[in-house]
Design a protein around this motif. Structure first.
Motif, mmCIF file in Angstrom:
data_model
loop_
_atom_site.group_PDB
_atom_site.id
_atom_site.type_symbol
_atom_site.label_atom_id
_atom_site.label_comp_id
_atom_site.label_asym_id
_atom_site.label_seq_id
_atom_site.Cartn_x
_atom_site.Cartn_y
_atom_site.Cartn_z
ATOM 1 N N ILE A 84 24.491 38.507 32.127
ATOM 2 C CA ILE A 84 24.001 39.525 31.192
ATOM 3 C C ILE A 84 22.607 39.140 30.690
ATOM 4 O O ILE A 84 21.683 39.962 30.683
ATOM 5 C CB ILE A 84 24.986 39.698 30.013
ATOM 6 C CG1 ILE A 84 26.244 40.426 30.499
ATOM 7 C CG2 ILE A 84 24.341 40.469 28.878
ATOM 8 C CD1 ILE A 84 27.318 40.586 29.463
ATOM 9 N N PHE A 86 20.552 37.168 32.143
ATOM 10 C CA PHE A 86 19.713 37.268 33.337
ATOM 11 C C PHE A 86 19.261 38.724 33.564
ATOM 12 O O PHE A 86 18.103 39.002 33.894
ATOM 13 C CB PHE A 86 20.535 36.757 34.524
ATOM 14 C CG PHE A 86 19.736 36.426 35.747
ATOM 15 C CD1 PHE A 86 18.356 36.403 35.753
ATOM 16 C CD2 PHE A 86 20.412 36.113 36.939
ATOM 17 C CE1 PHE A 86 17.650 36.088 36.897
ATOM 18 C CE2 PHE A 86 19.709 35.805 38.090
ATOM 19 C CZ PHE A 86 18.323 35.796 38.063
ATOM 20 N N ALA A 87 20.180 39.659 33.338
ATOM 21 C CA ALA A 87 19.871 41.073 33.561
ATOM 22 C C ALA A 87 18.769 41.551 32.624
ATOM 23 O O ALA A 87 17.866 42.287 33.033
ATOM 24 C CB ALA A 87 21.133 41.922 33.371
ATOM 25 N N PHE A 88 18.845 41.105 31.360
ATOM 26 C CA PHE A 88 17.808 41.501 30.402
ATOM 27 C C PHE A 88 16.445 40.975 30.843
ATOM 28 O O PHE A 88 15.448 41.695 30.792
ATOM 29 C CB PHE A 88 18.140 40.948 29.005
ATOM 30 C CG PHE A 88 19.145 41.772 28.265
ATOM 31 C CD1 PHE A 88 18.754 42.943 27.639
ATOM 32 C CD2 PHE A 88 20.471 41.398 28.205
ATOM 33 C CE1 PHE A 88 19.673 43.728 26.965
ATOM 34 C CE2 PHE A 88 21.399 42.166 27.534
ATOM 35 C CZ PHE A 88 21.005 43.337 26.915
ATOM 36 N N LEU A 90 15.499 40.056 33.868
ATOM 37 C CA LEU A 90 15.090 40.600 35.159
ATOM 38 C C LEU A 90 14.416 41.973 35.034
ATOM 39 O O LEU A 90 13.553 42.318 35.842
ATOM 40 C CB LEU A 90 16.331 40.715 36.056
ATOM 41 C CG LEU A 90 16.139 40.580 37.559
ATOM 42 C CD1 LEU A 90 15.344 39.343 37.883
ATOM 43 C CD2 LEU A 90 17.498 40.526 38.240
ATOM 44 N N MET B 130 29.938 46.509 27.445
ATOM 45 C CA MET B 130 28.864 46.326 28.427
ATOM 46 C C MET B 130 29.397 46.613 29.829
ATOM 47 O O MET B 130 30.208 45.858 30.348
ATOM 48 C CB MET B 130 28.373 44.871 28.320
ATOM 49 C CG MET B 130 27.468 44.432 29.432
ATOM 50 S SD MET B 130 25.855 45.115 29.270
ATOM 51 C CE MET B 130 24.988 43.824 28.434
ATOM 52 N N VAL B 134 25.922 46.983 34.767
ATOM 53 C CA VAL B 134 24.630 46.589 34.206
ATOM 54 C C VAL B 134 24.220 45.195 34.701
ATOM 55 O O VAL B 134 23.057 44.940 34.956
ATOM 56 C CB VAL B 134 24.681 46.632 32.659
ATOM 57 C CG1 VAL B 134 23.454 45.989 32.047
ATOM 58 C CG2 VAL B 134 24.814 48.059 32.171
ATOM 59 N N TYR B 135 25.205 44.304 34.855
ATOM 60 C CA TYR B 135 24.827 42.939 35.260
ATOM 61 C C TYR B 135 25.356 42.559 36.631
ATOM 62 O O TYR B 135 25.360 41.393 36.991
ATOM 63 C CB TYR B 135 25.250 41.924 34.196
ATOM 64 C CG TYR B 135 26.733 41.906 33.871
ATOM 65 C CD1 TYR B 135 27.250 42.684 32.855
ATOM 66 C CD2 TYR B 135 27.604 41.099 34.587
ATOM 67 C CE1 TYR B 135 28.597 42.672 32.556
ATOM 68 C CE2 TYR B 135 28.958 41.080 34.292
ATOM 69 C CZ TYR B 135 29.445 41.876 33.271
ATOM 70 O OH TYR B 135 30.788 41.854 32.987
ATOM 71 N N PRO B 138 22.298 40.702 38.849
ATOM 72 C CA PRO B 138 22.076 39.274 38.590
ATOM 73 C C PRO B 138 23.305 38.423 38.888
ATOM 74 O O PRO B 138 23.167 37.277 39.346
ATOM 75 C CB PRO B 138 21.731 39.226 37.096
ATOM 76 C CG PRO B 138 21.884 40.573 36.573
ATOM 77 C CD PRO B 138 21.957 41.531 37.684
#
Lengths: 349, 288
Positions: A84, A86-88, A90, B130, B134-135, B138
Motif C-alpha cells: 500500500i 509502495f502504491a502511494f 509509485l 482499501m 489499488v495495491y 506494487p
C-alpha cells in the motif's frame, strides 16, 4: 543484577527517609519546599526502579499478546501494508518495472483528464455503481423481509438465494452469455416470439450502451443473496415486542415497515451500502467475462477502472500511470465512505 | 351486534392475511425461478450436444440422448485434473491459514491488554476499505522480486492474511463474556490453552462464516491467479475454464460440463456450513 537493584532501592529509601526528617525539622517555608521537591524526585526514582520489575511483567504479557498477533500481522504487514505504501509512492514515479525509477511529481495525474479511455472507464464505473448499489440494496432487503417470515421451506429458499453468490464467476457468466446470446439465446427468442420484438431490434446485451445494463442486472442477481444474509441478521436483531406494540396500535404492514423495520435497520443499511459501494468500484472480472469476448479485451463502452489499472501495469508496463489510476480509485472509495459515515452520524444526532 | 362487527373485522383481516401469504409465495416463487434457472440451464446444457443447446422449438430440459461424455471429455480436452488439484490445494491451505492466524490474532485483540493494541488494530481497520486492486501492482512487483512469480505460494501469501478475517473473528470474540477467560486464568490456564480449549470450541458460527467467505473467494478468484500464474500446469480452475472458453467458444456442452464441475466443491462446502451461517453473520457484527 537483582542484588545491585536491591542495594539501589535500599540506598534510595534511606536517603528519602533522611530527607523526610530534614523536612520535618526545617521551618523556613522556601527551604522546606525545595526539600520536598528533592524528596519527590528520589521517590520517583525509587518507583521507577521498582516499576522496572512490574514493567518486565508487563513486557511478558505484551509478548504473549504479540505472539498471538504475529503470525497474521507479519503476513499482513509484508503483503498488504508495504505494497500500500509502495502504491502511494509509485503514483508519483515513472517506472517500467526493470529500468531506472524516476520521480515525476504530479505528471501521471495531469495526464488523466485528457486520456479518453480513462475518462470512459471512470464514467462507466460510476454508472455501474450508481445503478447497482440501490438496486441490490432494495432487492436484498425485500428478499430478507420475505425470507424472515414463517414460511414453508424457508431454509431451502435462503439457500437458493445464496447460490449465485457462491457460484464461480467464470461458470455463471458463461451461462449468462448463453442465455442472453443476441441471436441464439432464449431471452431474445422469447422477446422475438412472445413479445413480437422485430428481429433487427433485438437487444444486443453485451455491446454498445446496453452492456452496462447487463452488468448491473447480473451483479444484482449475483450479489443480492449475500446482502440478504446481512439483512437477515439485522432483522433478527429487531425485538418482536416492537412489532407487537405496533399491531396493538393498529399499524398496517407498510406502517410497520416504515416506522419499525426501516429505522431499526439503519446501521445494517449503512453497512450494506458502504460494502456495496466499495465492492462495486472494484468491478473487473464481471465486465471482462461478460463483455470481454474471447480475448478478454474491453472496448470503451464497457471498460472499467480496474481493467485500465491492469492494462497499464501488465500490458504497457507503465507502473506509475497505473498506480495513479489506482489512487484515483482509492480516493473515490475513500470519499464515498467518508460521506456515508458523515451522513450516518448526522442521522444519529 | 358488536360481536358481529368483530367477526367481520376478523374475517377481513384473515382474508388480508391470506392474500398477503399468497403474495409472499408468488414473489418467492418468481425470485427462486430467476435464481435457479441459470443453474438448471447449466445442468441441462452440460448433457446436450452443441446443436441442441440453443434449440428452442421444442425446448427440452433433458435431451433424448443425454451426452454424458461431455463430462468425460472435459478432463482430456484441458488438463482439468491439474487445475482441480491446484485449486483444491490452494483453497485448503489458504482457508486453513486464514482461520488459524485470524482467530489467533483476534483472540489477542479481543481478550488481552497490551501496548500499541489500538495502533495495531487501526492498521487492520484502515485497510478494510482499501480495495486490493489499488495495491495489486506494487504487490506483484514485490512478490516478483521475492521470486514468487508464477508460484502457487504467491497466491497463498496473497490471500491467507486478511484484515477482514481478523476483524470478523474479533467481533465474535468480543461477544463471549470475558469472565470465562478470567476464571480460566485464575485456574492457572495459559493464554494459549484458553484460546484452544475455551474460545475455539465456542466460535463455530464465526469460523463457519469465515470458512465460507474464504473458501468461496479463493476458489472463485480470477484476477489474482491471472496476474500471478502463467504456466499452464500452475493454473487454477477459473483460469483454466476461462482459457477453455476463449479457445473453444462454441463447444457449449463442454463449457457447461466444466462449469458444473467447478461449482460442485463450493456448493458442498456451503451446504455443510450454512446452518451456522446466518447466526455467524449476526454474531460477528457483519451486519454493522
Amino acid at each position: 543484577m537483582d542484588e545491585k537493584k536491591a542495594a539501589q532501592i535500599k540506598k534510595l529509601e534511606t536517603e528519602s527517609a533522611a530527607l523526610m526528617q530534614k523536612i520535618r525539622e526545617e521551618s523556613d517555608i522556601k527551604k522546606k519546599q525545595k526539600l520536598i521537591a528533592e524528596r519527590e524526585k528520589k521517590q520517583r526514582k525509587l518507583t521507577a526502579i521498582r516499576n522496572n520489575r512490574i514493567l518486565s511483567r508487563e513486557a511478558k504479557r505484551d509478548l504473549v499478546a504479540y505472539s498471538f498477533i504475529a503470525p497474521n500481522f507479519i503476513g499482513f504487514a509484508v503483503f498488504t501494508l508495504i505494497p500500500i505504501v509502495f502504491a502511494f509512492v509509485l503514483a508519483f514515479m515513472n517506472w517500467d518495472g526493470s529500468n531506472e525509477i524516476t520521480f515525476v511529481g504530479f505528471d501521471n495525474f495531469m495526464k488523466l483528464p485528457s486520456d479518453t479511455f480513462f475518462v470512459a472507464a471512470l464514467k462507466n464505473t460510476m454508472i455501474y455503481v450508481v445503478g447497482t448499489v440501490p438496486l441490490t440494496m432494495i432487492a436484498s432487503l425485500a428478499l430478507a423481509i420475505v425470507l424472515n417470515q414463517k414460511i414453508i421451506a424457508r431454509g431451502l429458499f435462503r439457500t437458493v438465494a445464496f447460490f449465485p453468490y457462491v457460484a464461480s464467476l467464470v461458470a455463471i457468466t458463461a451461462v449468462w452469455s448463453m442465455i442472453f446470446h443476441p441471436s441464439k439465446g432464449p431471452i431474445n427468442y422469447l422477446l422475438l416470439t412472445v413479445f413480437g420484438v422485430p428481429q433487427e431490434n433485438l437487444p444486443k446485451w453485451f455491446s454498445g450502451s446496453l452492456v452496462l445494463v447487463t452488468l448491473i442486472l447480473f451483479s444484482v442477481w449475483k450479489y443480492m443473496g449475500y446482502y440478504m444474509v446481512i439483512y437477515l441478521a439485522g432483522l433478527q436483531g429487531i425485538s418482536a415486542e416492537l412489532y407487537e406494540a405496533g399491531s396493538l396500535d393498529g399499524a398496517n404492514t407498510w406502517q410497520k415497515f416504515k416506522y419499525i423495520t426501516w429505522p431499526q435497520l439503519r446501521s445494517t443499511t449503512f453497512f450494506v451500502v458502504v460494502m456495496l459501494t466499495i465492492n462495486c468500484f472494484k468491478v473487473y472480472d464481471i465486465a471482462v467475462m461478460l463483455a470481454g469476448g474471447s480475448d478478454g479485451k474491453l472496448s470503451t463502452s464497457a471498460t472499467v477502472l480496474v481493467y485500465y489499472i491492469y492494462q497499464n501495469a501488465f500490458n504497457y508496463w507503465d507502473l506509475g500511470y497505473s498506480s495513479a489510476i489506482a489512487m484515483v480509485l482509492f480516493l473515490i472509495v475513500l470519499a464515498v465512505t467518508l460521506v456515508q459515515f458523515r451522513y450516518e452520524k448526522k442521522l444519529e444526532a | 351486534m358488536s360481536d358481529m362487527v368483530d367477526n367481520k373485522k376478523y374475517k377481513s383481516k384473515s382474508r388480508n392475511a391470506l392474500i398477503g401469504k399468497i403474495l409472499v409465495y408468488v414473489i418467492l416463487l418468481i425470485i427462486t425461478i430467476i435464481m435457479i434457472i441459470p443453474f438448471l440451464w447449466m445442468l441441462s446444457a452440460s448433457i446436450k450436444s452443441d446443436r441442441e443447446v440453443f434449440m428452442m422449438n421444442p425446448f427440452v430440459w433433458i435431451p433424448e440422448v443425454p451426452k454424458w461424455d461431455n463430462y468425460a471429455k472435459i478432463w482430456t480436452k484441458i488438463p482439468m485434473l491439474k487445475f482441480v488439484e491446484n485449486t483444491v490445494l490452494l483453497t485448503i491451505v489458504v482457508t486453513f491459514l486464514q482461520l488459524l492466524t485470524s482467530s489467533f490474532a483476534a483472540y489477542s485483540f479481543a481478550k488481552l491488554e497490551f501496548k500499541h493494541k489500538n495502533g495495531l488494530f487501526l492498521a487492520y481497520i484502515a485497510t478494510i476499505a482499501m480495495p486490493w486492486q489499488v495495491y495489486m501492482v506494487p504487490q506483484f512487483i514485490m512478490m516478483r522480486s521475492m521470486g514468487l512469480n508464477d508460484k502457487l505460494m504467491a497466491m497463498i501469501c496473497l490471500q491467507a492474511f486478511s484484515a477482514f478475517g481478523v476483524f470478523l473473528m474479533k467481533q465474535f470474540y468480543e461477544g463471549i463474556p470475558s469472565e470465562l477467560c478470567e476464571a480460566a486464568r485464575i485456574d492457572g490456564m495459559s493464554e494459549y490453552k484458553i484460546y484452544a480449549k475455551i474460545m475455539l470450541p465456542l466460535s463455530k458460527p464465526a469460523l463457519s462464516t469465515l470458512t465460507i467467505f474464504t473458501f468461496v473467494s479463493t476458489w472463485n478468484d480470477y484476477l489474482g491467479p491471472l496476474i500471478y500464474l502463467k504456466t499452464e500446469s500452475k493454473k487454477t480452475i477459473q483460469l483454466g475454464l476461462k482459457m477453455f472458453i476463449g479457445q473453444y467458444s462454441s463447444e457449449y456442452g463442454l463449457i457447461m460440463a466444466g462449469s458444473v464441475l467447478s461449482l460442485i466443491p463450493v456448493i458442498i462446502v456451503f451446504l455443510c456450513l450454512q446452518k451456522y451461517f446466518v447466526e455467524g453473520v449476526a454474531s460477528t457484527g457483519l451486519k454493522g
